[in-house]
Design a protein around this motif. Structure first.
Motif, mmCIF file in Angstrom:
data_model
loop_
_atom_site.group_PDB
_atom_site.id
_atom_site.type_symbol
_atom_site.label_atom_id
_atom_site.label_comp_id
_atom_site.label_asym_id
_atom_site.label_seq_id
_atom_site.Cartn_x
_atom_site.Cartn_y
_atom_site.Cartn_z
ATOM 1 N N ASP A 366 0.846 -1.213 0.000
ATOM 2 C CA ASP A 366 0.000 0.000 0.000
ATOM 3 C C ASP A 366 0.876 1.256 0.000
ATOM 4 O O ASP A 366 0.585 2.226 -0.704
ATOM 5 N N ALA A 367 1.946 1.234 0.797
ATOM 6 C CA ALA A 367 2.814 2.409 0.891
ATOM 7 C C ALA A 367 3.552 2.655 -0.427
ATOM 8 O O ALA A 367 3.705 3.805 -0.868
ATOM 9 N N LEU A 368 3.996 1.572 -1.084
ATOM 10 C CA LEU A 368 4.656 1.728 -2.396
ATOM 11 C C LEU A 368 3.664 2.304 -3.415
ATOM 12 O O LEU A 368 4.014 3.158 -4.241
ATOM 13 N N ALA A 369 2.412 1.818 -3.347
ATOM 14 C CA ALA A 369 1.385 2.320 -4.267
ATOM 15 C C ALA A 369 1.178 3.819 -4.042
ATOM 16 O O ALA A 369 1.077 4.593 -5.005
ATOM 17 N N ASP A 370 1.133 4.242 -2.787
ATOM 18 C CA ASP A 370 0.950 5.670 -2.502
ATOM 19 C C ASP A 370 2.126 6.485 -3.031
ATOM 20 O O ASP A 370 1.955 7.627 -3.488
ATOM 21 N N GLN A 371 3.317 5.893 -2.970
ATOM 22 C CA GLN A 371 4.508 6.588 -3.494
ATOM 23 C C GLN A 371 4.368 6.775 -5.020
ATOM 24 O O GLN A 371 4.636 7.854 -5.551
ATOM 25 N N LEU A 372 3.918 5.729 -5.698
ATOM 26 C CA LEU A 372 3.678 5.843 -7.150
ATOM 27 C C LEU A 372 2.630 6.919 -7.440
ATOM 28 O O LEU A 372 2.799 7.751 -8.338
ATOM 29 N N ARG A 373 1.552 6.899 -6.670
ATOM 30 C CA ARG A 373 0.467 7.884 -6.899
ATOM 31 C C ARG A 373 0.961 9.305 -6.702
ATOM 32 O O ARG A 373 0.560 10.210 -7.433
ATOM 33 N N ALA A 374 1.826 9.480 -5.706
ATOM 34 C CA ALA A 374 2.358 10.823 -5.466
ATOM 35 C C ALA A 374 3.156 11.299 -6.676
ATOM 36 O O ALA A 374 3.275 12.505 -6.918
ATOM 37 N N ASN A 375 3.683 10.354 -7.457
ATOM 38 C CA ASN A 375 4.384 10.709 -8.693
ATOM 39 C C ASN A 375 3.453 10.684 -9.907
ATOM 40 O O ASN A 375 3.915 10.694 -11.046
ATOM 41 N N GLY A 376 2.151 10.606 -9.659
ATOM 42 C CA GLY A 376 1.183 10.671 -10.752
ATOM 43 C C GLY A 376 0.968 9.370 -11.494
ATOM 44 O O GLY A 376 0.499 9.372 -12.634
ATOM 45 N N VAL A 377 1.278 8.239 -10.854
ATOM 46 C CA VAL A 377 1.122 6.936 -11.522
ATOM 47 C C VAL A 377 -0.108 6.215 -10.963
ATOM 48 O O VAL A 377 -0.122 5.812 -9.804
ATOM 49 N N PRO A 378 -1.155 6.027 -11.786
ATOM 50 C CA PRO A 378 -2.322 5.268 -11.325
ATOM 51 C C PRO A 378 -1.914 3.809 -11.092
ATOM 52 O O PRO A 378 -1.235 3.209 -11.936
ATOM 53 N N CYS A 379 -2.306 3.249 -9.968
ATOM 54 C CA CYS A 379 -1.897 1.878 -9.679
ATOM 55 C C CYS A 379 -2.868 1.226 -8.718
ATOM 56 O O CYS A 379 -3.708 1.889 -8.116
ATOM 57 N N GLU A 380 -2.760 -0.083 -8.606
ATOM 58 C CA GLU A 380 -3.557 -0.815 -7.639
ATOM 59 C C GLU A 380 -2.696 -1.900 -7.023
ATOM 60 O O GLU A 380 -1.664 -2.293 -7.590
ATOM 61 N N VAL A 381 -3.121 -2.360 -5.848
ATOM 62 C CA VAL A 381 -2.380 -3.382 -5.116
ATOM 63 C C VAL A 381 -3.061 -4.722 -5.371
ATOM 64 O O VAL A 381 -4.298 -4.794 -5.428
ATOM 65 N N ALA A 382 -2.266 -5.771 -5.539
ATOM 66 C CA ALA A 382 -2.828 -7.091 -5.834
ATOM 67 C C ALA A 382 -3.821 -7.486 -4.745
ATOM 68 O O ALA A 382 -3.594 -7.221 -3.564
ATOM 69 N N PRO A 383 -4.930 -8.133 -5.143
ATOM 70 C CA PRO A 383 -5.973 -8.452 -4.167
ATOM 71 C C PRO A 383 -5.569 -9.567 -3.213
ATOM 72 O O PRO A 383 -6.140 -9.685 -2.132
#
Lengths: 450, 450
Positions: A366-383
């Motif tokens: 989740d934290a890595l995903a938030d880091q990507l989002r902060a750089n403008g990268v849409p992403c999701e975490v595996a279910p």
């Protein structure tokens, strides 16, 4: 909830198809706003007496009723709007004191018609309208403006087939018929409007039988309707028919101004033509009229139509002339999407799937995903923290191009491009996918389909 | 068309107000897409039998009828959707074979309810929903996910007052009541749900009279409902009430996970609290439940609610559990816009008005406008070649900050900032307004209003 049959005439899109529609709407909105058009929405319902001002459409209106209407009063006489012009006219009258004229707006909303469904005809569909409306007067150059704006908007839809914007002018044809000595100008217009349904000879006969023309006059009307030019040479060709009338002169000048004013926007995908057949049937236009065909899909009919009204709205004291064009978004897109003529390359916005190493460590992903989002990268975490092979297939099925594997115990994070299979360590403080992978891409499939 | 009275319960916005709404919707959409939620729209109508599955809402449904329904058949039994959950459940069942699960979607559409209009209640209003739906199973961590996403979305609305997301868990309260020995857990929930309407003593009495509790049991229920914490300390406080039940343990663990999972998103504007009063009335939630209050506008009620369903949809063979939250966009915005709590600083997208020197030279102004647009500057051309003072006032009335005066006969073009009055020559190949002037700005007016 077992009965879930689709309702005929109420199209629905899958997520990737909806992405294409969103792209279309975003590009239209950007173009309209670049030209100073503010967005508006009107309520979906109007009093029936407003909706029925044009008698033609009464059959198509959906009327509302509260299911348990003990107190019917308040809702009685409401119907769903069947276009965006009638509600806009009402909005202008209602809010005139708070608007600045000339008032430019664009409006993108669903409309409803209780029609018999058929190809390209829907009961619920989206329209995108632009209009400029004046108080008492509206300068002619706004006719040129709306043509230019819609041409630029259509030009921005570069993943769709090309468009042909066809323009004519009611003054031109009415002035021509009057100058010709037609006893009933309206009758001539009604008959000529049938040229797309009836053979030429039949129309020629009707012009004499129904509109009271001589054979020579009928010849001239058909000669006029046959004129189509991509430049202003239509003026010379009309002049050669030898008819004179003040209204004709005015119409010729206006139509020439529209064609000339749009010349700079013509590309190999988007063209404008003076097409002297176009009359927009029984609509109440008074000058410029527009229709639009989609190259290679002419059977869809006009997907973008409009024109100049001398009185778009009036409250008795003040009259509001307007000029506008309405793009049938569903009419254009639903058939193209159904035939896969235009497609999006993934069904989700995510450019990256962040893998989960084990369920207890989901918060790290989740934290890595938030880091990507902060750089403008849409992403999701595996279910689920499944085997990596399964997580990769999860991304693959959605068209997500990259999988990020969190580095465990101090190891570097790794990113896999699942199209090429390449995998490499990345520094997430700076890494983003190439810009073309950031958002779903929309592309034309036209070649492959043919 | 003289009758243009507004329809009660069908709010409409002026252009500058609509710009605020567009900004809100754009920020929501961006946050949702950053988290991998794809956009969807469903048709506005559903078969009545779908709409009436929850008996409570039957009074609120608008039924459709074709105005001249000779052939009633095809449209009989259609109504306008009153929320986005029922249509989404139907969409999932209808398209399940073409969707990948767990399926994330966001949906922003109007819904209709034939209610008696009152403050904050509308007959037509916009909702923005996010849901994650699984096939057969859906891991609990998606409850945390939707809370995180909505918190991030609300956090992005920095021109609005702050939000308090209140979370509870049905398992927690049901397990507590069961562990307490309540003879009818549902009855207790129904009574406790009245705490926001009835005084505490009255609820205490009802818990004994209607739900069959002892005075001590009623005390414990009210003690539970009084617990509100911004961290996971609620767990200890519930434990201190001395009730034991397996379902209670599960609920405590889930609620703690939601509060903990959201901790990193809390700001001075957006907070999350475990609030053990929240039960979401008679809705069919089975675990996590959400409500949301707007700081300083608590009378609006919950503007963003949702929770976990064990069966959002089922076709008999397959069950689709889901978790979601629905933001009442109109419920939130319409009152704030009506009170000017949040405003946009202009009514048009244009950052620049291009003046027209004389009508014959309008094409030059059009060309300058196109040059600005190519540099990403929204602009419009003055409607008339009036005196410059009049053209400046035209910009002023719309809030357009800059007027561009075309240089005539080789002179330089000049730009006037009409707020400061400063005017200077500009090179249009590179000039753009400061980025903060490019688009209408939305700002909170809260201070000035208080």
């Amino acid at each position: 909830m077992a009965r879930t049959a689709p309702l005929s005439g109420f199209p629905e899109l899958l997520p990737a198809q909806r992405h294409v529609e969103q792209q279309v709407l975003a590009r239209l909105a950007r173009t309209f706003e670049m030209h100073g058009f503010a967005n508006l929405e009107t309520r979906a319902v109007e009093p029936l007496d407003q909706l029925l001002r044009k008698g033609e459409t009464s059959k198509e209106v959906y009327v509302l009723r509260r299911l348990q209407a003990a107190e019917e009063g308040a809702d009685a006489g409401l119907g769903l709007h069947f276009d965006l012009t009638v509600p806009f006219a009402r909005y202008v009258l209602e809010h005139a004191g708070k608007l600045e004229f000339p008032f430019r707006r664009y409006q993108v909303q669903k409309v409803w018609r209780g029609e018999r469904p058929q190809e390209g005809r829907f009961r619920e569909f989206t329209q995108a309208d632009i209009d400029v409306i004046g108080r008492d007067t509206l300068a002619f150059h706004h006719d040129v403006e709306v043509a230019r704006v819609m041409l630029a908007a259509l030009g921005s839809l570069d993943f769709l087939p090309g468009f042909r914007l066809q323009v004519n002018n009611r003054k031109l044809i009415q002035g021509f018929y009057a100058g010709l000595g037609a006893p009933d100008v309206e009758a001539v217009m009604r008959v000529v409007d049938k040229l797309d349904k009836l053979p030429r000879e039949r129309v020629h006969a009707l012009l004499q039988d129904d509109a009271g023309l001589t054979g020579e006059q009928a010849d001239a009307c058909l000669a006029l309707a046959a004129i189509t030019t991509t430049d202003t040479s239509f003026v010379q060709r009309v002049r050669e028919l030898g008819v004179e009338h003040e209204l004709l002169d005015e119409g010729l000048a206006e139509l020439a101004a529209v064609v000339e004013g749009c010349a700079g926007l013509v590309t190999d995908r988007v063209e404008i033509v003076a097409d002297l057949t176009i009359a927009r049937g029984l609509d109440y236009y008074t000058g410029t009229v527009f229709e639009t065909r989609l190259h290679g899909h002419e059977s869809l009919g006009s997907i973008c139509s409009g024109g100049r009204y001398d009185a778009l709205a009036t409250d008795g004291r003040t009259t509001y002339p307007g000029v506008g064009i309405s793009l049938g978004v569903s009419r254009l897109l639903v058939p193209l999407l159904a035939r896969d003529v235009v497609v999006a390359d993934r069904s989700v916005p995510s450019a990256v799937l962040v893998a989960v190493v084990e369920e207890q460590r989901r918060a790290e992903s989740d934290a890595l995903a938030d880091q990507l989002r902060a750089n403008g990268v849409p992403c999701e975490v595996a279910p689920a923290a499944a085997k990596f092979g399964k997580q990769i297939r999860h991304a693959e099925r959605r068209g997500i191009p990259y999988v990020l594997f969190p580095g465990t115990d101090g190891a570097e994070h790794q990113v896999k491009d699942i199209r090429s299979g390449d995998q490499a360590p990345v520094d997430l403080t700076s890494w983003t996918p190439p810009v073309e992978d950031l958002h779903p891409r929309v592309r034309s499939n036209e070649q492959e389909q043919q």
